[in-house]
Scaffold this active site. Structure first.
Site, PDB file in Angstrom:
ATOM      1  N   TYR A 167       7.620  16.294 -26.765  1.00 41.97           N
ATOM      2  CA  TYR A 167       6.668  16.391 -25.658  1.00 41.97           C
ATOM      3  C   TYR A 167       7.146  15.570 -24.461  1.00 41.97           C
ATOM      4  O   TYR A 167       7.908  14.604 -24.604  1.00 41.97           O
ATOM      5  CB  TYR A 167       5.286  15.898 -26.078  1.00 41.97           C
ATOM      6  CG  TYR A 167       5.221  14.405 -26.323  1.00 41.97           C
ATOM      7  CD1 TYR A 167       4.897  13.517 -25.300  1.00 41.97           C
ATOM      8  CD2 TYR A 167       5.502  13.884 -27.588  1.00 41.97           C
ATOM      9  CE1 TYR A 167       4.849  12.156 -25.520  1.00 41.97           C
ATOM     10  CE2 TYR A 167       5.462  12.525 -27.817  1.00 41.97           C
ATOM     11  CZ  TYR A 167       5.137  11.661 -26.787  1.00 41.97           C
ATOM     12  OH  TYR A 167       5.101  10.307 -27.004  1.00 41.97           O
ATOM     13  N   PHE A 177       4.469   9.232 -18.189  1.00 43.29           N
ATOM     14  CA  PHE A 177       4.141   7.997 -18.900  1.00 43.29           C
ATOM     15  C   PHE A 177       4.840   7.902 -20.249  1.00 43.29           C
ATOM     16  O   PHE A 177       4.959   6.819 -20.816  1.00 43.29           O
ATOM     17  CB  PHE A 177       2.620   7.841 -19.071  1.00 43.29           C
ATOM     18  CG  PHE A 177       1.989   8.873 -19.974  1.00 43.29           C
ATOM     19  CD1 PHE A 177       1.972   8.717 -21.349  1.00 43.29           C
ATOM     20  CD2 PHE A 177       1.394  10.005 -19.425  1.00 43.29           C
ATOM     21  CE1 PHE A 177       1.370   9.654 -22.172  1.00 43.29           C
ATOM     22  CE2 PHE A 177       0.794  10.953 -20.245  1.00 43.29           C
ATOM     23  CZ  PHE A 177       0.790  10.784 -21.624  1.00 43.29           C
ATOM     24  N   ASP A 178       5.326   9.032 -20.779  1.00 46.08           N
ATOM     25  CA  ASP A 178       6.003   8.967 -22.077  1.00 46.08           C
ATOM     26  C   ASP A 178       6.736  10.273 -22.327  1.00 46.08           C
ATOM     27  O   ASP A 178       6.382  11.324 -21.770  1.00 46.08           O
ATOM     28  CB  ASP A 178       5.000   8.715 -23.200  1.00 46.08           C
ATOM     29  CG  ASP A 178       5.669   8.278 -24.504  1.00 46.08           C
ATOM     30  OD1 ASP A 178       6.859   7.928 -24.464  1.00 46.08           O
ATOM     31  OD2 ASP A 178       4.992   8.297 -25.544  1.00 46.08           O
ATOM     32  N   ILE A 197      -4.928  11.317 -30.528  1.00 49.07           N
ATOM     33  CA  ILE A 197      -6.114  11.395 -29.689  1.00 49.07           C
ATOM     34  C   ILE A 197      -6.781  12.751 -29.948  1.00 49.07           C
ATOM     35  O   ILE A 197      -6.123  13.728 -30.307  1.00 49.07           O
ATOM     36  CB  ILE A 197      -5.760  11.218 -28.202  1.00 49.07           C
ATOM     37  CG1 ILE A 197      -4.730  12.267 -27.761  1.00 49.07           C
ATOM     38  CG2 ILE A 197      -5.267   9.812 -27.928  1.00 49.07           C
ATOM     39  CD1 ILE A 197      -4.421  12.251 -26.275  1.00 49.07           C
ATOM     40  N   TYR A 223      -7.552   8.502 -23.933  1.00 49.94           N
ATOM     41  CA  TYR A 223      -7.669   7.058 -24.156  1.00 49.94           C
ATOM     42  C   TYR A 223      -8.860   6.448 -23.440  1.00 49.94           C
ATOM     43  O   TYR A 223      -9.044   5.229 -23.451  1.00 49.94           O
ATOM     44  CB  TYR A 223      -6.372   6.358 -23.725  1.00 49.94           C
ATOM     45  CG  TYR A 223      -5.195   6.757 -24.589  1.00 49.94           C
ATOM     46  CD1 TYR A 223      -5.049   6.246 -25.879  1.00 49.94           C
ATOM     47  CD2 TYR A 223      -4.243   7.645 -24.121  1.00 49.94           C
ATOM     48  CE1 TYR A 223      -3.987   6.614 -26.679  1.00 49.94           C
ATOM     49  CE2 TYR A 223      -3.167   8.025 -24.913  1.00 49.94           C
ATOM     50  CZ  TYR A 223      -3.043   7.510 -26.192  1.00 49.94           C
ATOM     51  OH  TYR A 223      -1.992   7.878 -26.976  1.00 49.94           O
ATOM     52  N   PHE A 240       0.309  17.185 -21.429  1.00 49.56           N
ATOM     53  CA  PHE A 240       1.417  17.187 -22.372  1.00 49.56           C
ATOM     54  C   PHE A 240       2.105  18.547 -22.335  1.00 49.56           C
ATOM     55  O   PHE A 240       1.455  19.587 -22.502  1.00 49.56           O
ATOM     56  CB  PHE A 240       0.928  16.919 -23.791  1.00 49.56           C
ATOM     57  CG  PHE A 240       0.373  15.545 -24.003  1.00 49.56           C
ATOM     58  CD1 PHE A 240       1.199  14.489 -24.330  1.00 49.56           C
ATOM     59  CD2 PHE A 240      -0.989  15.305 -23.862  1.00 49.56           C
ATOM     60  CE1 PHE A 240       0.688  13.217 -24.524  1.00 49.56           C
ATOM     61  CE2 PHE A 240      -1.514  14.043 -24.057  1.00 49.56           C
ATOM     62  CZ  PHE A 240      -0.675  12.992 -24.386  1.00 49.56           C
TER      63      PHE A 240
END
Length: 578
Positions: A167, A177-178, A197, A223, A240
């Site tokens: 992802y 962010f990731d 999540i 979150y 995502f």
């Protein structure tokens, strides 16, 4: 104190709101949309929550009175319900994520004639430079957009499945962010067990291996107000882009898909058999990890005895020679959570395309099938016989290894030029299985013989014969010369003359030279009373026999020198004599 951004309409601009100009005084907000993104899938409306950055300045002198940038934290609020100053509630309407706008707010739509604390003086016109970062609503659901999907989809993900996926994670503004790609490893987890999540748990359901999706998760399914460390700010919508690499369920067994099953399969593999097979090994997304074809060598192993992964031990049972099948093996029947170094990731489903070359059991005898037998069959091959035969030797998949036919693999009954082989049965000149396959044949007989490796070339192979290969021979017996036992060069077929020496002494002169001895022996052979060892030069055999009897080496045999072989002392038994 929380300050809200509002947009002011100047009479000179085209704005979102209707304004009235009177004596140069602002009667409504003025909005300057000076940077609008090309794509705007959603605009701010009443009751939406937003997250944005702003700089607040006074219209009169440009002096800054507040800034979310200075605080290092975006401002979060709900629009249109009076939680912001009225001018900001109006000025934020219709805004897009990543849009920048300047909102000018007159005093009566801001803090009026009173001002705010010691920060905002009375009757101040406020200017807010706003960057919108996020929009969501309490009615929002997880959004799923399928980017691509494989044509064939054997199964889709369900709760309790274990998945491996790649992802890229961004905020709604596009800020990354990731990313699993940056770590060069998939994200591996169970679905529906609270390990993810809530929005991702939902967004991954119903996916196929190889499918790509965009999953948009509102903050309250991500979150929430706490965010996630320094990576995800509070109340952030997450986007995502997902590629599903693998899926299995802990209850899964192996899945077998038959590709090709040869006709006339009379025997299938079972536990204890030894098998040789080719394979291509891939993951479920088609990525290759191993192939026997690339090594140009079959994989050879016993079945059901723990020499291979458990799933393969199961998959190799019930196969025919020549069969092709695809086998999917879940990780708990493969390499589990640990995987194998850099070759097999943890928790990977393995897909093998298998082609069975041959198999046998260590207890197997040779198999003989007579395909042609002459009607007149009065004499058959046995130990010590000299035979001439024609053959084709191949592997069980039809690969030709050797042939007596010079032009290649043809029917043994054809008229093709060939170079037949000659051997003496029982002399250990050929492999044990071929020795047995050639025994008991009539001249003109044809056979098909299957020889397991322990009666062939064994685990090491030989020449062009692979290790542990089952061999398939097509045989035709062309000539047969009856032989003599090992250690003999001549045997009597009838009783020998009694007494022997006078019968040998043709001219009755009490001595037998080589010429006379040769004449006597050839007479016995021609009359069918005796037999010389076939395949050896006749004159050489007779000369050796003569020398064995000529004890004093004077060139002639006398009666005292003549002895039959069976009359010799034990240490002389191996000598070839009469």
């Amino acid at each position: 104190m929380d300050f809200v951004v509002s947009s002011v309409f100047l009479c000179l601009f085209v704005t979102l709101f209707t304004v009235t100009c009177s004596s140069g005084m602002l009667v409504d907000v003025v909005v300057d949309r000076y940077d609008i993104p090309k794509v705007c899938p959603r605009e701010v409306k009443t009751e939406d929550f937003i997250r944005y950055h702003f700089n607040g300045t006074f219209y009169a002198d440009g002096k800054k009175f507040d800034s979310s940038h200075d605080r290092g934290k975006a401002f979060i609020s709900q629009v249109g319900l009076g939680r912001l100053i009225t001018g900001m509630d109006r000025g934020l309407q219709g805004m897009c994520v990543n849009e920048r706008r300047r909102i000018t707010v007159p005093p009566h739509l801001a803090y009026g004639s009173i001002g705010a604390g010691g920060v905002i003086p009375p009757d101040a016109v406020l200017v807010y430079d706003v960057l919108l970062l996020d929009i969501w609503n309490t009615e929002d659901k997880v959004q799923i957009r399928t980017m691509s999907k494989p044509a064939a989809c054997n199964r889709t993900t369900v709760a309790s499945d274990f998945v491996r996926y790649h992802y890229n994670g961004t905020l709604l503004s596009g800020e990354a962010f990731d990313s699993s790609y940056m770590r060069n490893t998939t994200y591996d987890t169970y679905l529906g067990k609270g390990d993810l999540i809530k929005g991702m748990d939902e967004g991954l359901l119903g996916m196929c291996v190889g499918e790509r999706r965009v999953i948009i998760v509102p903050p309250f399914l991500a979150y929430g107000e706490n965010g996630y460390g320094s990576l995800v700010p509070p109340q952030a919508t997450l986007v995502f882009e997902v590629l599903l690499v693998d899926v299995f369920n802990p209850k899964d067994e192996i899945i077998v898909e038959l590709k090709e099953v040869p006709e006339g399969c009379i025997r299938r593999t079972k536990i204890g058999d030894f098998i040789r097979y080719h394979y291509n090994g891939t993951f479920q997304d088609g990525t290759a990890f191993d192939s026997s074809y690339q090594r140009n060598s079959t994989y050879n192993t016993y079945i059901g005895m723990g020499y291979v992964i458990r799933g393969m031990d199961k998959a190799l049972q019930g196969l025919c020679i020549g069969e092709k099948r695809t086998v999917r093996i879940p990780p708990h029947l493969a390499y589990g959570e640990e995987g194998v170094g850099d070759l097999i990731p943890g928790s990977a489903v393995l897909v093998f395309d298998i082609h069975v070359i041959d198999f046998h059991n260590p207890k197997d005898p040779i198999q003989i099938k007579v395909t042609h037998k002459p009607r007149d069959c009065t004499m058959t091959s046995e130990a010590d016989d000299l035979i001439q035969y024609r053959y084709n030797c191949s592997l069980m998949d039809g690969t030709l290894l050797y042939s007596s036919v010079l032009t290649g693999y043809v029917s043994l009954s054809s008229d093709q030029q060939d170079s037949p082989s000659t051997t003496t049965l029982g002399a250990n000149k050929v492999i044990l299985g071929l020795e047995e396959g050639l025994s008991g044949m009539c001249v003109g007989e044809r056979r098909e013989v299957v020889i397991p490796p322990h009666l062939g070339h064994g685990e090491n192979g030989a020449g062009g014969v692979p290790r542990s290969a089952v061999l398939f021979f097509e045989l035709e017996l062309l000539e047969l010369q009856k032989g003599v036992p090992e250690g003999y060069m001549f045997v009597w077929l009838d009783d020998s003359p009694e007494p022997l020496f006078p019968a040998m002494d043709l001219n009755s002169d009490k001595e037998v030279p080589l010429e006379e001895f040769t004449s006597f022996i050839m007479t016995q052979v021609n009359e069918g009373k005796g037999r010389l060892r076939p395949g050896v030069d006749t004159s050489s055999i007779i000369k050796d026999m003569f020398n064995n009897q000529d004890r004093n080496k004077d060139g002639k045999i006398v009666e005292d020198e003549l002895k039959l072989k069976q009359d010799e002392e034990p240490e002389q038994v191996r000598r070839d004599e009469l």
